[in-house]
Design a protein around this motif. Structure first.
Motif, PDB file in Angstrom:
ATOM      1  N   PHE A  67      -2.538  -0.157  -6.558  1.00  0.00           N
ATOM      2  CA  PHE A  67      -3.169   0.957  -5.860  1.00  0.00           C
ATOM      3  C   PHE A  67      -3.139   2.227  -6.690  1.00  0.00           C
ATOM      4  O   PHE A  67      -2.233   2.434  -7.501  1.00  0.00           O
ATOM      5  CB  PHE A  67      -2.432   1.253  -4.550  1.00  0.00           C
ATOM      6  CG  PHE A  67      -2.727   0.305  -3.434  1.00  0.00           C
ATOM      7  CD1 PHE A  67      -3.756   0.564  -2.536  1.00  0.00           C
ATOM      8  CD2 PHE A  67      -1.979  -0.842  -3.259  1.00  0.00           C
ATOM      9  CE1 PHE A  67      -4.030  -0.299  -1.487  1.00  0.00           C
ATOM     10  CE2 PHE A  67      -2.240  -1.718  -2.219  1.00  0.00           C
ATOM     11  CZ  PHE A  67      -3.271  -1.446  -1.331  1.00  0.00           C
ATOM     12  N   GLY A  94      -3.736   5.718  -2.359  1.00  0.00           N
ATOM     13  CA  GLY A  94      -4.057   4.545  -1.554  1.00  0.00           C
ATOM     14  C   GLY A  94      -5.526   4.321  -1.310  1.00  0.00           C
ATOM     15  O   GLY A  94      -5.901   3.385  -0.604  1.00  0.00           O
ATOM     16  N   SER A 107       0.865  -1.169   0.000  1.00  0.00           N
ATOM     17  CA  SER A 107       0.000   0.000   0.000  1.00  0.00           C
ATOM     18  C   SER A 107       0.909   1.228   0.000  1.00  0.00           C
ATOM     19  O   SER A 107       2.052   1.167   0.473  1.00  0.00           O
ATOM     20  CB  SER A 107      -0.909  -0.008   1.229  1.00  0.00           C
ATOM     21  OG  SER A 107      -0.142  -0.023   2.427  1.00  0.00           O
TER      22      SER A 107
END
Length: 300
Positions: free
Chosen positions: A110, A114, A61
């Motif tokens: 992603f 995020g 992430s």
């Protein structure tokens, strides 16, 4: 004697303090990795891969607090997405991601902020003109969890296999598309207008010749594209966007990276490290590798 004892105690405390510093230093990097790579690729080593499984992709992430990865049996009969979470100075055990389904799920990436996660899935759609194959899906962050996945319609490629989406800051979506039998696999992009993706365009990348291509990674600024070219093996290549919107001639990464078969490239948020899936030279296992890549990202 008392002075000697005091000195020995001091040495012991100093020794253990140094040991403690060494232990903490190995985890001061945000990846909680025991070693950061230089220009020699290393195994990332954060996840346990069962002996009967293969790992295909791994992405952090953007805040580096979660690591998502894909596993499948060796016969590729099912693909599932897993996640580990950063817990203080350790990573948690792997678990299936909340947006994983009973069907095959893979190829996640992603948005730069995020808040959106794109992936490919074989989950079926009740549409007559859309075959049951890999399509692109999207899930939005809702606090600490993820919302229900939504199908992304690419109107001129509904009858094709679509996989491995990667999103730029402009909202332009990059992915690979092929026939249902995996033939004629090439990179495409689609722009978004009023919340809907428009007809996709096949990417024209000089230097590929007749080679097919797959598993793209687009930088958030969309100034560079990394992907796998398909020949006798998968080789990772890079191209840069020119001022007129066209792409430079694609070139292979060095032979330390391109060894036996590589795919699923991804760059760390700071663009310092390249992560990719690689077949091991001495076994039938696959692993997630990472390497310091800044010098390789420069334009020729």
């Amino acid at each position: 004697m008392k002075e000697q004892l005091t000195y020995l105690i001091f040495l012991s405390l100093f020794f253990w303090a140094c040991q403690g510093d060494g232990e903490s230093l190995s985890h001061t990097n945000p990846y909680l990795a025991s070693e950061l790579p230089t220009y020699e690729p290393l195994d990332l080593g954060l996840i346990q891969i069962p002996e009967d499984m293969l790992v295909h992709r791994g992405v952090f992430s953007p805040d580096l607090s979660h690591f998502y990865y894909t596993l499948s049996p060796r016969d590729f009969s099912q693909f599932d997405m897993y996640v580990i979470d950063k817990k203080g100075s350790r990573w948690s055990k792997g678990r299936k991601a909340s947006f994983n389904s009973d069907f095959s799920d893979h190829g996640m990436s992603f948005s730069a902020d995020g808040n959106s996660l794109y992936f490919s899935s074989t989950r079926p759609l009740d549409e007559e003109d859309i075959p049951n194959t890999w399509h692109i899906w999207k899930s939005e962050r809702m606090g600490e969890s993820w919302g229900e996945a939504q199908y992304i319609d690419i109107p001129n490629l509904r009858d094709k296999l679509l996989s491995h989406p990667s999103i730029g800051n402009s909202g332009r979506l990059y992915f690979h598309a092929s026939n249902l039998d995996y033939s004629d696999m090439n990179l495409h992009y689609a722009d978004i207008l009023d919340g809907k993706y428009q007809a996709a365009v096949k990417l024209d990348i000089p230097g590929l010749g007749d080679l097919q291509s797959c598993t793209p990674y687009i930088s958030p600024k969309e100034d560079l594209l990394i992907f796998a070219a398909i020949s006798n093996q998968l080789d990772l290549m890079i191209t840069h966007k020119k001022a007129d919107g066209s792409w430079t001639k694609a070139r292979k990464f060095n032979t330390k990276i391109n060894t036996k078969g590589q795919g699923n490239p991804y760059l760390s948020p700071d663009q310092k490290y390249l992560f990719y899936a690689a077949e091991e030279d001495s076994s039938s296992n696959w692993s997630i590798k990472w390497v310091h890549i800044e010098s390789e990202l420069k334009k020729d």
